[in-house]
Scaffold this active site. Structure first.
Site, PDB file in Angstrom:
ATOM      1  CB  CYS A   5      -0.895   0.016   1.236  1.00 11.19           C
ATOM      2  SG  CYS A   5      -1.900  -1.461   1.402  1.00 11.19           S
ATOM      3  N   GLY A  32      -1.567   1.319  -4.788  1.00  9.48           N
ATOM      4  CA  GLY A  32      -2.819   0.705  -4.373  1.00  9.48           C
ATOM      5  C   GLY A  32      -3.998   1.287  -5.111  1.00  9.48           C
ATOM      6  CG  ASN A 106       3.574  -0.161   2.403  1.00  5.99           C
ATOM      7  OD1 ASN A 106       4.594   0.344   1.978  1.00  5.99           O
ATOM      8  ND2 ASN A 106       3.107  -1.305   1.934  1.00  5.99           N
ATOM      9  N   GLY A 107       2.586  -2.780   4.534  1.00  2.94           N
ATOM     10  CA  GLY A 107       3.400  -3.904   4.977  1.00  2.94           C
ATOM     11  C   GLY A 107       2.523  -5.037   5.447  1.00  2.94           C
ATOM     12  CE1 TYR A 249       5.086  -4.149 -11.935  1.00  2.00           C
ATOM     13  CE2 TYR A 249       4.391  -4.170  -9.641  1.00  2.00           C
ATOM     14  CZ  TYR A 249       4.082  -4.085 -10.980  1.00  2.00           C
ATOM     15  OH  TYR A 249       2.792  -3.925 -11.364  1.00  2.00           O
TER      16      TYR A 249
HETATM   17  P1  5GP Z   1       3.678 -12.805 -14.948  1.00  2.00           P
HETATM   18  O1  5GP Z   1       2.962 -12.478 -16.198  1.00  2.00           O
HETATM   19  O2  5GP Z   1       4.973 -13.553 -15.147  1.00  2.00           O
HETATM   20  O3  5GP Z   1       2.789 -13.463 -13.942  1.00  2.00           O
HETATM   21  O4  5GP Z   1       4.052 -11.431 -14.237  1.00  2.00           O
HETATM   22  C1  5GP Z   1       5.108 -10.657 -14.716  1.00  2.00           C
HETATM   23  C2  5GP Z   1       4.626  -9.292 -15.041  1.00  2.00           C
HETATM   24  O5  5GP Z   1       3.851  -8.795 -13.968  1.00  2.00           O
HETATM   25  C3  5GP Z   1       5.791  -8.328 -15.244  1.00  2.00           C
HETATM   26  O6  5GP Z   1       5.526  -7.559 -16.414  1.00  2.00           O
HETATM   27  C4  5GP Z   1       5.772  -7.456 -14.014  1.00  2.00           C
HETATM   28  O7  5GP Z   1       6.031  -6.112 -14.379  1.00  2.00           O
HETATM   29  C5  5GP Z   1       4.393  -7.592 -13.463  1.00  2.00           C
HETATM   30  N1  5GP Z   1       4.373  -7.676 -11.994  1.00  2.00           N
HETATM   31  C6  5GP Z   1       5.311  -8.150 -11.151  1.00  2.00           C
HETATM   32  N2  5GP Z   1       4.908  -8.053  -9.877  1.00  2.00           N
HETATM   33  C7  5GP Z   1       3.700  -7.492  -9.882  1.00  2.00           C
HETATM   34  C8  5GP Z   1       2.765  -7.124  -8.853  1.00  2.00           C
HETATM   35  O8  5GP Z   1       3.017  -7.260  -7.645  1.00  2.00           O
HETATM   36  N3  5GP Z   1       1.611  -6.567  -9.289  1.00  2.00           N
HETATM   37  C9  5GP Z   1       1.333  -6.388 -10.607  1.00  2.00           C
HETATM   38  N4  5GP Z   1       0.179  -5.839 -10.944  1.00  2.00           N
HETATM   39  N5  5GP Z   1       2.168  -6.734 -11.589  1.00  2.00           N
HETATM   40  C10 5GP Z   1       3.341  -7.277 -11.237  1.00  2.00           C
HETATM   41 MG    MG Z   2       5.025  -5.454 -16.302  1.00  2.00          MG
END
Ligand code: 5GP
Ligand code: MG
Length: 481
Positions: A5, A32, A106-107, A249
């Protein structure tokens, strides 16, 4: 419950705080999208408003006008696969014998259940199963018998796990960062007050100046009249456990976390990726948006070495498609990738292509992209990933799937390469991450990579010292030394 968050807390000299809180939540929206909330205090009473949805949908003008007072806290909540709804919207507010509390968190705590049981025996009743409610009750209980800083110290002794908190106790705002600094929290100065926020980008959005990161185990109290802040170092851990995934990320690229500029980190990780596993292709393309800085760093390093490679935005993102990550079924996720990303045929047809992204989680995105780009006529498709394989769940605030869903949980890199159909696949290592971030790997939380966590978690490994031999000195001495 895993909550990834954004939190904010502001105290101003004599300006209404609701609007700056609202703007800073906009700046933290990426942290979030499920719900947003604000609590303020005008010296007499607390006001709060929470609702589901994006910040822009959760508040209207009247809601903001009703949030009176010059200090307050706010929150944006991350979507988790279950538990959507207003039940867990924050700030979490209670009023109790000695005042009012609003807590933004957050956490993720790792001892929620044990604490809840103890509190329940003492007569506390709970309306949600969220760890934030447990923190709030624990703090309220300690505030009955101790001054605020002492009560916060006692609370920090009880709660284990990751937490960056902004707390409104009566009319005073506090910022609290867990002893291992797992989640970010930064202190900034405004023309007429002070701000605490998950990320520096929120401070800048308010035209403020970042003062510094809140230290692990530190509590910052903002004076009620917005004229000063005081620091209280309440806890020290042997070692920090900063979440590396914030850099890879989660955080905004324009934020600075613990002194590291996120955009530069991503570029440097991309350059490292080229050094470690660069492959000559006609074109390098990012997966938008998360892979952009990595691909720029990768292609830049390649070109610096004289590689004849084009850097191109060859994948176009349809920004109106929702998040693929949290869709319930694999089929929906695959379909969503197709809707979301489309290649520029002219860029890829008849050429060899390197696609760079930040991470592979389930493998859906990279698998689909390999197919899409091949269908568009690419001769070869190579995948480069700016993080290590994600092989284990996160218990500290990132909404990662279970081991069954994580493609790297039981597959080697070669097997994943086959599974996604790439001509080649390469990742960075945990040591690469530590080196680029200039942290010792024992100062980072890499639990989702190694399956070894900085806290004791039932059924998982911990003991970080033995599992993460320091890599700060990993480089062999140069010849002749
Ligand atoms: P995958 O398609 O392998 O399941 O997820 C990889 C993609 O999801 C990558 O493009 C990455 O940027 C994105 N991604 C990685 N971690 C998260 C997350 O915690 N939330 C979201 N929405 N996307 C994520
Ligand atoms: Mg992505």
């Amino acid at each position: 419950m895993h909550e990834k968050c954004g939190v904010v807390g502001i105290a101003l000299r004599d300006r209404e705080v609701a609007r700056p809180l609202y703007y800073s939540l906009y700046a933290l929206q990426h942290r979030g999208q499920e719900a947003a909330g604000i609590a303020t205090h005008d010296g007499f009473q607390q006001y709060d408003h929470t609702d589901t949805g994006l910040v822009g949908d959760a508040f209207d003008e009247a809601d903001i006008d009703d949030l009176t007072g010059t200090r307050g806290v706010g929150h944006v909540r991350y979507p988790t696969s279950g538990g959507v709804g207003t039940c867990c919207a924050q700030p979490f507010s209670v009023s109790f014998k000695s005042g009012s509390l609003a807590v933004s968190h957050n956490g993720n705590l790792v001892n929620t259940e044990a604490l809840r049981d103890t509190l329940a025996e003492d007569g506390h009743t709970f309306t949600t199963d969220a760890d934030t409610e447990v923190i709030t009750h624990e703090l309220a209980r300690n505030l009955l018998s101790a001054a605020p800083i002492q009560a916060i110290a006692e609370t920090m002794e009880q709660i284990h796990g990751s937490y960056s908190l902004t707390v409104l106790h009566d009319e005073t705002v506090y910022g609290i960062r867990d002893p291992k600094g797992n989640r970010p929290l930064v202190l900034g100065e405004l023309d007429d007050g002070y701000v605490l926020a998950s990320e520096s980008a929120a401070v800048e959005t308010l035209d403020g100046e970042v003062i510094r990161d809140v230290a692990p185990g530190e509590v910052i109290r903002l004076a009620t009249d917005g004229t000063e802040y005081t620091s209280h170092q309440l806890a020290t851990a042997e070692s920090a456990a900063h979440c590396f995934f914030e850099y890879v990320y989660f955080a905004r690229p324009d934020s600075v976390i613990d002194g590291r500029r996120v955009y530069e980190v991503r570029r440097d990780l991309g350059a490292r990726l080229w050094e470690q596993s660069g492959i000559d292709t006609d074109v390098v393309m990012p997966v938008p948006d998360s892979g952009r800085a990595f691909a720029a760093g990768y292609a830049g390093a390649a070109q610096d070495e004289g590689a004849d490679v084009e850097f191109a935005e060859g994948l176009m993102k349809n920004r109106y498609v929702g998040r693929t990550f949290i869709m319930p079924t694999q089929e929906q996720r695959e379909r969503a990738v197709r809707l979301k990303l489309n290649p520029i045929k002219h860029t890829v047809a008849g050429r060899s292509v390197t696609i760079v992204d930040d991470s592979i989680v389930r493998g859906t995105t990279s698998h689909q992209l390999v197919d899409i780009v091949r269908d568009a006529g690419a001769e070869a498709v190579h995948i480069r990933i700016g993080a290590p394989p994600i092989a284990a769940p996160c218990y500290l605030g990132i909404d990662m799937p279970t081991r069954e869903e994580l493609i790297a949980a039981d597959m080697s890199v070669d097997e994943i390469e086959d599974a996604i159909g790439a001509d080649s696949l390469a990742y960075l290592t945990a040591a690469d991450i530590a080196r680029v971030l200039d942290f010792d790997s024992t100062e980072l939380c890499l639990g989702c990579v190694s399956g070894a966590y900085p806290y004791d978690i039932e059924g998982e490994k911990s003991d970080r010292e033995t599992l993460y031999p320091p890599v700060g000195v990993e480089d062999p001495p140069a010849e002749g030394d």
